[in-house]
Design a protein around this motif. Sequence first.
Motif, PDB file in Angstrom:
ATOM      1  N   GLY A  30      -4.237  -2.686  11.471  1.00 47.24           N
ATOM      2  CA  GLY A  30      -3.774  -1.457  10.849  1.00 47.24           C
ATOM      3  C   GLY A  30      -2.913  -0.590  11.739  1.00 47.24           C
ATOM      4  O   GLY A  30      -1.892  -0.053  11.311  1.00 47.24           O
ATOM      5  N   THR A  31      -3.290  -0.451  13.006  1.00 47.34           N
ATOM      6  CA  THR A  31      -2.522   0.430  13.894  1.00 47.34           C
ATOM      7  C   THR A  31      -1.127  -0.104  14.179  1.00 47.34           C
ATOM      8  O   THR A  31      -0.234   0.658  14.562  1.00 47.34           O
ATOM      9  CB  THR A  31      -3.268   0.616  15.225  1.00 47.34           C
ATOM     10  OG1 THR A  31      -3.550  -0.679  15.785  1.00 47.34           O
ATOM     11  CG2 THR A  31      -4.578   1.368  15.024  1.00 47.34           C
ATOM     12  N   THR A  33       0.806  -2.336  11.859  1.00 44.55           N
ATOM     13  CA  THR A  33       1.714  -2.600  10.732  1.00 44.55           C
ATOM     14  C   THR A  33       1.312  -1.953   9.408  1.00 44.55           C
ATOM     15  O   THR A  33       1.977  -2.172   8.404  1.00 44.55           O
ATOM     16  CB  THR A  33       1.817  -4.125  10.491  1.00 44.55           C
ATOM     17  OG1 THR A  33       0.546  -4.631  10.063  1.00 44.55           O
ATOM     18  CG2 THR A  33       2.265  -4.852  11.753  1.00 44.55           C
ATOM     19  N   ARG A  34       0.234  -1.168   9.396  1.00 46.43           N
ATOM     20  CA  ARG A  34      -0.237  -0.628   8.113  1.00 46.43           C
ATOM     21  C   ARG A  34       0.827   0.193   7.393  1.00 46.43           C
ATOM     22  O   ARG A  34       0.987   0.084   6.174  1.00 46.43           O
ATOM     23  CB  ARG A  34      -1.487   0.232   8.329  1.00 46.43           C
ATOM     24  CG  ARG A  34      -2.023   0.828   7.025  1.00 46.43           C
ATOM     25  CD  ARG A  34      -3.230   1.735   7.260  1.00 46.43           C
ATOM     26  NE  ARG A  34      -4.335   0.979   7.810  1.00 46.43           N
ATOM     27  CZ  ARG A  34      -5.173   0.251   7.097  1.00 46.43           C
ATOM     28  NH1 ARG A  34      -4.992   0.139   5.794  1.00 46.43           N
ATOM     29  NH2 ARG A  34      -6.158  -0.401   7.670  1.00 46.43           N
ATOM     30  N   THR A  35       1.557   1.036   8.106  1.00 46.97           N
ATOM     31  CA  THR A  35       2.504   1.958   7.454  1.00 46.97           C
ATOM     32  C   THR A  35       3.946   1.454   7.482  1.00 46.97           C
ATOM     33  O   THR A  35       4.846   2.159   7.046  1.00 46.97           O
ATOM     34  CB  THR A  35       2.442   3.343   8.120  1.00 46.97           C
ATOM     35  OG1 THR A  35       2.774   3.222   9.515  1.00 46.97           O
ATOM     36  CG2 THR A  35       1.050   3.947   7.988  1.00 46.97           C
ATOM     37  N   THR A  38       3.488  -4.252   6.838  1.00 41.32           N
ATOM     38  CA  THR A  38       2.478  -4.666   5.857  1.00 41.32           C
ATOM     39  C   THR A  38       2.573  -3.834   4.585  1.00 41.32           C
ATOM     40  O   THR A  38       2.381  -4.353   3.480  1.00 41.32           O
ATOM     41  CB  THR A  38       1.067  -4.566   6.455  1.00 41.32           C
ATOM     42  OG1 THR A  38       0.974  -5.453   7.580  1.00 41.32           O
ATOM     43  CG2 THR A  38       0.009  -4.954   5.443  1.00 41.32           C
ATOM     44  N   ASP A  39       2.886  -2.559   4.723  1.00 44.51           N
ATOM     45  CA  ASP A  39       3.032  -1.705   3.542  1.00 44.51           C
ATOM     46  C   ASP A  39       4.204  -2.167   2.688  1.00 44.51           C
ATOM     47  O   ASP A  39       4.102  -2.239   1.453  1.00 44.51           O
ATOM     48  CB  ASP A  39       3.238  -0.258   3.974  1.00 44.51           C
ATOM     49  CG  ASP A  39       3.268   0.691   2.785  1.00 44.51           C
ATOM     50  OD1 ASP A  39       2.305   0.678   1.988  1.00 44.51           O
ATOM     51  OD2 ASP A  39       4.250   1.437   2.649  1.00 44.51           O
ATOM     52  N   TYR A  42       3.241  -5.461   1.017  1.00 43.49           N
ATOM     53  CA  TYR A  42       2.297  -5.199  -0.087  1.00 43.49           C
ATOM     54  C   TYR A  42       3.056  -4.688  -1.319  1.00 43.49           C
ATOM     55  O   TYR A  42       2.809  -5.128  -2.446  1.00 43.49           O
ATOM     56  CB  TYR A  42       1.258  -4.183   0.358  1.00 43.49           C
ATOM     57  CG  TYR A  42       0.303  -3.748  -0.728  1.00 43.49           C
ATOM     58  CD1 TYR A  42      -0.757  -4.563  -1.116  1.00 43.49           C
ATOM     59  CD2 TYR A  42       0.453  -2.518  -1.373  1.00 43.49           C
ATOM     60  CE1 TYR A  42      -1.636  -4.176  -2.111  1.00 43.49           C
ATOM     61  CE2 TYR A  42      -0.420  -2.121  -2.379  1.00 43.49           C
ATOM     62  CZ  TYR A  42      -1.463  -2.956  -2.730  1.00 43.49           C
ATOM     63  OH  TYR A  42      -2.331  -2.565  -3.725  1.00 43.49           O
ATOM     64  N   ARG A  54      -5.545  -5.469  -0.168  1.00 41.27           N
ATOM     65  CA  ARG A  54      -5.237  -4.865   1.123  1.00 41.27           C
ATOM     66  C   ARG A  54      -6.341  -3.869   1.444  1.00 41.27           C
ATOM     67  O   ARG A  54      -6.636  -2.994   0.640  1.00 41.27           O
ATOM     68  CB  ARG A  54      -3.879  -4.159   1.074  1.00 41.27           C
ATOM     69  CG  ARG A  54      -3.557  -3.390   2.348  1.00 41.27           C
ATOM     70  CD  ARG A  54      -2.235  -2.645   2.254  1.00 41.27           C
ATOM     71  NE  ARG A  54      -2.258  -1.615   1.217  1.00 41.27           N
ATOM     72  CZ  ARG A  54      -1.268  -0.739   1.010  1.00 41.27           C
ATOM     73  NH1 ARG A  54      -0.177  -0.810   1.759  1.00 41.27           N
ATOM     74  NH2 ARG A  54      -1.353   0.164   0.061  1.00 41.27           N
ATOM     75  N   ASP A  56      -7.508  -0.745   2.627  1.00 42.47           N
ATOM     76  CA  ASP A  56      -6.848   0.539   2.888  1.00 42.47           C
ATOM     77  C   ASP A  56      -7.700   1.509   3.698  1.00 42.47           C
ATOM     78  O   ASP A  56      -7.276   2.627   3.982  1.00 42.47           O
ATOM     79  CB  ASP A  56      -6.474   1.219   1.555  1.00 42.47           C
ATOM     80  CG  ASP A  56      -5.280   0.545   0.912  1.00 42.47           C
ATOM     81  OD1 ASP A  56      -4.325   0.224   1.634  1.00 42.47           O
ATOM     82  OD2 ASP A  56      -5.317   0.332  -0.308  1.00 42.47           O
ATOM     83  N   GLU A  58      -9.426   3.277   6.717  1.00 45.52           N
ATOM     84  CA  GLU A  58      -9.379   3.506   8.157  1.00 45.52           C
ATOM     85  C   GLU A  58     -10.773   3.971   8.574  1.00 45.52           C
ATOM     86  O   GLU A  58     -11.121   5.151   8.468  1.00 45.52           O
ATOM     87  CB  GLU A  58      -8.334   4.573   8.510  1.00 45.52           C
ATOM     88  CG  GLU A  58      -6.901   4.132   8.279  1.00 45.52           C
ATOM     89  CD  GLU A  58      -6.374   3.247   9.403  1.00 45.52           C
ATOM     90  OE1 GLU A  58      -7.183   2.811  10.244  1.00 45.52           O
ATOM     91  OE2 GLU A  58      -5.168   2.981   9.428  1.00 45.52           O
ATOM     92  N   CYS A  93     -10.537  -7.843  13.251  1.00 47.84           N
ATOM     93  CA  CYS A  93      -9.494  -8.774  12.806  1.00 47.84           C
ATOM     94  C   CYS A  93      -9.861 -10.215  13.140  1.00 47.84           C
ATOM     95  O   CYS A  93      -9.615 -11.131  12.344  1.00 47.84           O
ATOM     96  CB  CYS A  93      -8.160  -8.415  13.459  1.00 47.84           C
ATOM     97  SG  CYS A  93      -7.363  -6.927  12.806  1.00 47.84           S
TER      98      CYS A  93
END
Length: 466
Positions: A30-31, A33-35, A38-39, A42, A54, A56, A58, A93
């Motif tokens: 998440g830290t 590629t989450r925003t 990967t976002d 998606y 996914r 979501d 945190e 992960c």
Amino acid sequence: MTTKIDLPSTSSSCPPFRKLTYDVFLSFRGTDTRTNFTDHLYAALKQKGIYTFRDDEELNRGESIGPNLLEAIEESRYVIVVFSQNYADSSWCLDELAKVAECRRAMGQTVLPVFYHVDPSDVRRQTGEHFGKAFQEHQERFGGNPDKLQRWKDSLAEIGNLSGWHLKDGYESKFIQEIVEKIFTELNQIIPIYEGLVGMDSHLNEMLSYLDIGCPDVRIIGICGMGGIGKTTIAQVVFERVQAQFEGCSFLENVREVTEKQGAVHLQKQLLSDLLECSVNVQNTKKGKSIMRERLRTKMVLIILDDVDQEKQLEALCDRESFGPGSRIIITTRDKHLLVEGDKVYTVNRLTDDEALELFRMKAFKKDQLVREDFLELSEEFLKYANGLPLAIKVLGSSIRGRSVKLWSSALKRLEKNPPKGIIDVLKVSFDGLEKSEKKIFLDIACFFKGGYIDHVTRILHGSDC
């Protein structure tokens, strides 16, 4: 740049007993590629109608992943693992990846690795600045649990050795498009998009050869035949099969009817909206054509124009110069004359006797129903009436499904005097489209020359100045 890595994979199709809730499960750090990556991935999957899981949340996570996440992995057809620089830092992960590897081995799950600014060899061997350092720290932290460490290493080696993509320094949007296109195409191939459609394999194969996707020229392909023969159904199947290979696609249904009720401008708006994925203001057809030429001339698109009956409809929607290289336009029509500017015309023929009987049985009888001899004899009479026309066979079969032999006989007697409205409405469109003189000739033949020899009837009609 982006590089496609093709390495051996042992994954296979999932066993039939496996429950599948999701098309895709996304595994990512998440830290990292989450925003961003990967976002965007998606969103692209979701836009194509691909049901994607996914995580979501945190959360302040513990040492093990929850049962809901484990279940989501098990119930996904595909898993996309985004290996980023800090992926191996997270024990969460790595546990997730170990579960993915387990499902791949046990259930044939398809796993697609994405090497996002990391070296695939570092993933496989747990070496390098990021993965090597991460495992040094894990060794200190989990040294008392060598089985856990070995399971993580084995999973990284296994998944890291699969065919996947390596993103170095190219455009992420193009990279994402490749991934989504692969999954979308494969999903469409395994989904029974033409289940219950008799003879569709041969139609599809012929159309795919006509389309010759990948050839850079713009091609116009016609599908021609009488009303109720199955033109629209063929176009729908082709559209579902190949749409992922284009940058944009639009299926304009009932062009004839929509033009009559709402005008060609409405269709131009819909076409532009589908292909540009935004609302477009079009004042008139001339303006619409100009917008298409300016906005779509570099875009590889797939367009279906269904049930075209006038040349002006093609003028408004089918300017070959308006679309980018590799584009394909498919036109369904009853009038072959409208396809003179096309590259290929696929003429749809009536069903063979065997195909007609297969379709009739599907519509008239329940699955696996034992059919008595008297029903089979009456079936042949209905099929003589339908004369290989799929629409007629469907309407007739559905109307007598589950009824007694007596009611079948009664329905058969009524056919000549009172044909089903569903058939008449479709066939009448062809009659309404004739010129006044053509309608007169048609009625003369239907009323006075039924069963006559063509040459004899032609001489009589010529002699009467028809």
